[in-house]
Design an enzyme around this catalytic site. Structure first.
Site, mmCIF file in Angstrom:
data_model
loop_
_atom_site.group_PDB
_atom_site.id
_atom_site.type_symbol
_atom_site.label_atom_id
_atom_site.label_comp_id
_atom_site.label_asym_id
_atom_site.label_seq_id
_atom_site.Cartn_x
_atom_site.Cartn_y
_atom_site.Cartn_z
ATOM 1 N N ASN A 194 0.716 -0.797 0.073
ATOM 2 C CA ASN A 194 0.144 -0.186 0.232
ATOM 3 C C ASN A 194 1.200 1.333 0.076
ATOM 4 O O ASN A 194 2.266 0.426 0.704
ATOM 5 C CB ASN A 194 -1.163 0.071 1.663
ATOM 6 C CG ASN A 194 -0.624 0.103 2.851
ATOM 7 O OD1 ASN A 194 0.292 1.125 3.139
ATOM 8 N ND2 ASN A 194 -0.361 -1.076 2.941
ATOM 9 N N LYS A 243 9.675 -16.400 -10.019
ATOM 10 C CA LYS A 243 9.025 -16.091 -11.018
ATOM 11 C C LYS A 243 7.761 -16.170 -11.168
ATOM 12 O O LYS A 243 8.112 -17.207 -11.974
ATOM 13 C CB LYS A 243 9.722 -14.385 -11.610
ATOM 14 C CG LYS A 243 9.055 -13.517 -12.325
ATOM 15 C CD LYS A 243 10.299 -12.834 -13.389
ATOM 16 C CE LYS A 243 8.879 -11.403 -14.178
ATOM 17 N NZ LYS A 243 9.119 -11.168 -15.290
ATOM 18 N N LYS A 294 -10.012 -4.554 19.493
ATOM 19 C CA LYS A 294 -8.724 -4.142 19.825
ATOM 20 C C LYS A 294 -7.837 -4.420 21.321
ATOM 21 O O LYS A 294 -6.837 -4.742 20.946
ATOM 22 C CB LYS A 294 -8.288 -3.336 18.690
ATOM 23 C CG LYS A 294 -7.916 -3.872 17.142
ATOM 24 C CD LYS A 294 -7.323 -3.099 15.759
ATOM 25 C CE LYS A 294 -7.970 -3.635 14.701
ATOM 26 N NZ LYS A 294 -6.999 -3.883 13.445
ATOM 27 N N ASP A 353 -3.744 -6.840 5.883
ATOM 28 C CA ASP A 353 -4.300 -8.069 6.544
ATOM 29 C C ASP A 353 -4.520 -9.029 5.235
ATOM 30 O O ASP A 353 -5.376 -10.187 6.206
ATOM 31 C CB ASP A 353 -6.197 -6.848 5.741
ATOM 32 C CG ASP A 353 -5.534 -6.145 6.925
ATOM 33 O OD1 ASP A 353 -5.236 -5.730 7.664
ATOM 34 O OD2 ASP A 353 -6.585 -4.865 6.531
ATOM 35 N N ASP A 360 -3.607 -9.984 13.497
ATOM 36 C CA ASP A 360 -3.666 -8.890 13.792
ATOM 37 C C ASP A 360 -3.114 -8.219 14.972
ATOM 38 O O ASP A 360 -3.715 -9.399 15.952
ATOM 39 C CB ASP A 360 -5.061 -8.528 14.149
ATOM 40 C CG ASP A 360 -5.588 -7.146 13.961
ATOM 41 O OD1 ASP A 360 -5.857 -6.731 13.445
ATOM 42 O OD2 ASP A 360 -5.106 -6.542 15.555
ATOM 43 N N ILE A 361 -1.585 -7.883 14.764
ATOM 44 C CA ILE A 361 -0.999 -7.430 15.671
ATOM 45 C C ILE A 361 -1.148 -6.445 17.218
ATOM 46 O O ILE A 361 -0.694 -7.135 18.279
ATOM 47 C CB ILE A 361 0.806 -6.679 14.997
ATOM 48 C CG1 ILE A 361 0.601 -7.207 13.839
ATOM 49 C CG2 ILE A 361 1.272 -6.388 16.632
ATOM 50 C CD1 ILE A 361 2.364 -6.737 12.595
ATOM 51 N N PHE A 389 -4.318 3.409 15.066
ATOM 52 C CA PHE A 389 -4.239 4.001 14.143
ATOM 53 C C PHE A 389 -5.941 3.585 13.150
ATOM 54 O O PHE A 389 -5.884 1.767 13.583
ATOM 55 C CB PHE A 389 -3.272 4.249 13.185
ATOM 56 C CG PHE A 389 -2.018 5.643 13.876
ATOM 57 C CD1 PHE A 389 -1.908 5.495 14.894
ATOM 58 C CD2 PHE A 389 -2.657 6.581 13.183
ATOM 59 C CE1 PHE A 389 -0.993 6.402 14.816
ATOM 60 C CE2 PHE A 389 -1.641 8.017 13.690
ATOM 61 C CZ PHE A 389 -1.204 7.924 14.287
ATOM 62 N N LYS A 444 -13.328 -0.686 16.346
ATOM 63 C CA LYS A 444 -11.385 -1.115 16.297
ATOM 64 C C LYS A 444 -11.454 -0.679 17.623
ATOM 65 O O LYS A 444 -10.347 -1.916 18.610
ATOM 66 C CB LYS A 444 -10.896 -0.343 15.317
ATOM 67 C CG LYS A 444 -10.772 -0.343 13.674
ATOM 68 C CD LYS A 444 -10.268 0.296 12.856
ATOM 69 C CE LYS A 444 -10.544 -0.116 11.734
ATOM 70 N NZ LYS A 444 -9.775 0.427 10.225
#
Ligand code: CTP
Length: 421
Positions: free
Chosen positions: A224, A303, A355, A293, A320-321, A337, A351
């Site tokens: 990303n 390749k 979490k 995710d 999910d840390i 965040f 969240k």
């Protein structure tokens, strides 16, 4: 998390130092101090007084520091990245300021709040905790009651006073008043950079920043556009507040000063390993990384060849840390965040609860000026028991400072007293 770094040369790598040179014969030693600082990979900007320029050439200090010398309030010549801010921008730019040599006059002005040139104005705007002073003067001046009073005031306000030492003075006397040698000043700065003091003094802070890369084959990955600017700003702000900081950084996150213990990772699995290991000893965790995710279920060792046919990619969820930290009761005070595209607050609140976080910083990627790869951000922070604080659009560095101050207050009850702003 690795233990505190010993004061050492690497402490100054990437650290920004403002050197103030005032008018005494020891000003000639400022050139050597600049050289030592540059060798230690610090960034240096020099500000000097009119009388200092009688003792050492501006061109010398400009050449050695690689930056313009700031000696005029009205026509400030500033480093490139500061060219659009006023001279006081140097107070934000610099991590530390050192006045070497510091004359009786300049110390007296700082003690009494007099600011009538570039150097005294800039130094007056620094918090005492970030300033080191290296007095140099004739013994009579050093022993003068006015100097004694200035030094008492400055020491009480938290300025670090280095020396002076004994030795041969310019007047030929062998006595107290000599500026410490540049090597000694460098060591004092190294030590200071390793242990700044502030709202997070003595706390171990773990920060994550940047994207992860989930490999498909040796040359392709899913990722990303995160640049890690926000997480890096938080790591820097926490270090400036005296924390022992570990930054777990995904690919592409800009360099960080030497005192920050940096762990570079690529994949979400590597990030999880690094963070869960370091979280064992952390008092505070700030998860600003944009962790993938999902990752490809299998990674091809070679390749992947094009066949001309449509292709299916099978993905599996990553760990999910933050949830893993909650389950293992790691990390102390935990801040997450939430990057959302719409309904930012409601989703961030969900969240926060899911979490098991203490705070969550919500930002809406659809808002102008906010989000990935930008220099600015606009966030709302949500916490337990309905806590909510909205921040206006601001520079990510400034936001990092403000978030760290908020977290220090909520997590540890540390707030800045009025006296040191
Ligand atoms: N996070 C994490 N581990 C992951 C993914 C995210 O610890 N595998 C953290 C992020 O660093 C951030 C918080 O969880 O602090 C929220 O991340 P975000 O991407 O906004 O939410 P997700 O939980 O991934 O949910 P969704 O993608 O569905 O919005």
């Amino acid at each position: 998390m690795s233990s505190a770094k010993e004061p050492g040369r690497e402490n100054l790598r990437g650290v920004r130092v403002l050197l103030g040179v005032t008018g005494g014969i020891a000003a000639y030693k400022a050139a050597y101090l600049v050289r030592l600082l540059r060798k230690a990979e610090a960034e240096v900007v020099v500000t000097m007084t009119e009388s200092a320029s009688r003792f050492i050439g501006k061109a010398t200090l400009e050449t050695l520091s690689g930056n313009p010398v700031v000696d005029n309030l009205w026509q400030p010549a500033l480093p490139r990245e500061l060219s659009d801010v006023e001279h006081i921008g140097l107070v934000k730019w610099a991590d530390f300021a050192i006045m070497a040599p510091a004359t009786m006059n300049s110390l007296g002005k700082l003690a009494r709040g007099l600011a009538d040139d570039a150097l005294s104005t800039i130094f007056a705007a620094f918090e005492a905790e970030r300033v080191l002073l290296a007095p140099a003067m004739n013994t009579g001046m050093w022993n003068n009651a006015a100097t004694r009073e200035s030094m008492d005031l400055l020491a009480r306000r938290g300025y670090a006073i280095l020396g002076p030492g004994r030795g041969e003075l310019a007047c030929g006397d062998e006595d107290e008043g000599r500026m410490l040698e540049p090597e000694e000043l460098l060591s004092a700065l190294e030590e200071k950079a390793g242990r700044p003091s502030g709202l997070l003094s003595g706390r171990r802070v773990l920060v994550s920043a940047g994207p992860t890369r989930e490999a498909l084959d040796p040359v392709r990955y899913i990722s990303n556009p995160s640049t890690g600017t926000m997480g890096r700003a938080i790591a820097l702000a926490a270090w400036r507040e005296g924390a022992q900081v570990t930054l777990v950084a995904g690919p592409g996150v800009a360099t960080t000063p030497g005192p920050i213990n940096r762990v570079n990772v690529e994949s979400s699995a590597e990030m999880a390993d690094a963070l869960l290991g370091a979280a064992e000893e952390a008092d505070l965790v700030v998860m600003a990384a944009a962790v993938a995710d999902y990752r490809p279920k299998s990674r091809s060792d070679e390749k992947i060849k094009k066949t001309g046919e449509a292709m299916q990619l099978e993905l599996e969820p990553t760990l999910d840390i933050l949830s893993a930290m909650r389950d293992r009761r790691l990390g102390g005070y935990r801040v997450g965040f939430a990057m959302e595209t719409g309904q930012a607050e409601a989703r961030a609140q969900a969240k926060l609860e899911a979490k098991g976080l203490d705070l969550i910083v919500a930002n809406d990627l659809e808002e102008e000026g906010a989000g990935f790869g930008r220099e600015s951000n606009r966030v709302t922070v949500l916490g337990l028991e309905g806590f909510r604080k909205e921040y206006p659009l601001m520079d990510k560095d400034e936001l990092g400072r403000q978030l760290v101050a908020l977290i220090a207050g909520r997590a540890f009850g540390q707030t800045r007293g009025k006296a040191n702003g």
